[in-house]
Write an enzyme that holds these catalytic residues in place. Structure first.
Site, PDB file in Angstrom:
ATOM      1  CG  ASP A  17     -11.978   8.682  93.692  1.00  0.00           C
ATOM      2  OD1 ASP A  17     -13.185   8.992  93.649  1.00  0.00           O
ATOM      3  OD2 ASP A  17     -11.100   9.312  93.080  1.00  0.00           O
ATOM      4  CG  ASP A  19     -13.813  10.596  87.688  1.00  0.00           C
ATOM      5  OD1 ASP A  19     -13.714  10.075  86.570  1.00  0.00           O
ATOM      6  OD2 ASP A  19     -14.904  10.876  88.209  1.00  0.00           O
TER       7      ASP A  19
END
Length: 221
Positions: A17, A19
Site C-alpha cells: 500500500d 499512504d
C-alpha cells in the site's frame, strides 16, 4: 522479533500500500477532507477515520448525501490533494528497503488515483515502481481483494505467494481476502490496532535477500 516473524519460505513478490505504509500523507489528506466534511455539515472527528485506505469515490458514495455527485466530488478532492504535498514524507527506511528489491518483484497497490500516487511519491522522494495498481485499475476498491489479486497477477505470482505491507483496516481485509501474507505498518497509527498480523513501526531494521528461488525478508538485530 525473530526472523520467523516473516515467512520462512521464499516469497514471489511484495505488494505495498502507499499512504501510511511507505509514505506519510495523512496530514495532507486530513486537511483536504476536513474542509470537505465541514462544507457538507459532517462531524469531522467522526468522519476522518473512515477515509483511510479506501477510494475517495467510495468514501463519498457510502454517505449517500443528497445532491452530491460522488464522482465529481472525488475528482475535486483529488485535485486539491495534488496541490497539498508540502509535508509528505517517506516512512523511515522505506526508500532503501524498496530500492533493495528486484524491480520486477514488487508493486504499489493503492486506493489513490494514479496521478495523485505519482505526485505523492515524487514529493516524498520515493521510487516509482514498474507496476503501480491505482484506484482506476479495479472496479471494486479495498476492502475487496481485486487490487491485490491484480497486482500479484501482473507480477506473475499468486497472491498466496506474496507478502502485503498495509496500514489501514480496509487494506488489511483486502489482503486477507486475497489470501496474501500481511505485515501491518504502524508508523502513522494514532492508536493501537489489533489485527492478528505481525506489525512493524518502520523499515529501518528490515533486510531483504533475493535470488532465483524468491525473496526473503528478515529483521536485523
Amino acid at each position: 522479533m525473530p526472523e520467523t516473524f516473516f515467512p520462512t519460505r521464499p516469497l514471489a513478490a511484495l505488494l505495498f500500500d502507499m499512504d501510511g505504509t511507505i509514505i506519510s500523507s495523512i496530514a495532507s489528506a486530513e486537511r483536504i477532507w476536513s474542509r470537505w466534511a465541514e462544507a457538507h455539515g459532517l462531524d469531522v472527528a467522526a468522519f476522518l477515520p473512515t477515509i483511510h485506505g479506501v477510494r475517495s469515490v467510495e468514501t463519498i458514495r457510502r454517505l449517500n448525501l443528497p445532491g452530491v455527485d460522488p464522482e465529481a466530488e472525488a475528482a475535486a478532492i483529488t485535485e486539491a490533494e495534488m496541490e497539498d504535498v508540502g509535508d509528505i514524507i517517506a516512512i523511515p527506511g522505506a526508500r532503501s528497503f524498496l530500492e533493495a528489491l528486484p524491480r520486477e518483484r514488487w508493486a504499489i497497490v493503492t486506493s489513490a488515483p494514479r496521478r495523485l500516487a505519482e505526485r505523492r511519491l515524487a514529493a516524498a522522494g520515493m521510487p516509482v515502481p514498474d507496476l503501480l495498481v491505482a484506484a482506476e485499475d479495479v472496479a471494486q476498491g479495498k476492502p475487496a481483494p481485486d487490487c491485490f489479486l491484480l497486482g500479484a497477477e501482473r507480477l506473475g505470482a499468486a497472491a498466496s505467494e506474496c507478502l502485503v505491507f498495509e496500514d489501514a483496516l480496509a487494506g488489511i481485509r483486502a489482503a486477507e481476502a486475497a489470501g496474501a501474507g500481511i505485515v501491518v505498518v504502524t508508523a502513522t497509527h494514532h492508536e493501537p490496532v489489533t489485527t492478528g498480523h505481525p506489525a512493524i513501526a518502520d523499515y529501518t531494521r528490515l533486510r531483504v535477500a533475493a535470488d532465483r528461488s524468491g525473496i526473503r525478508v528478515t529483521r536485523a538485530g
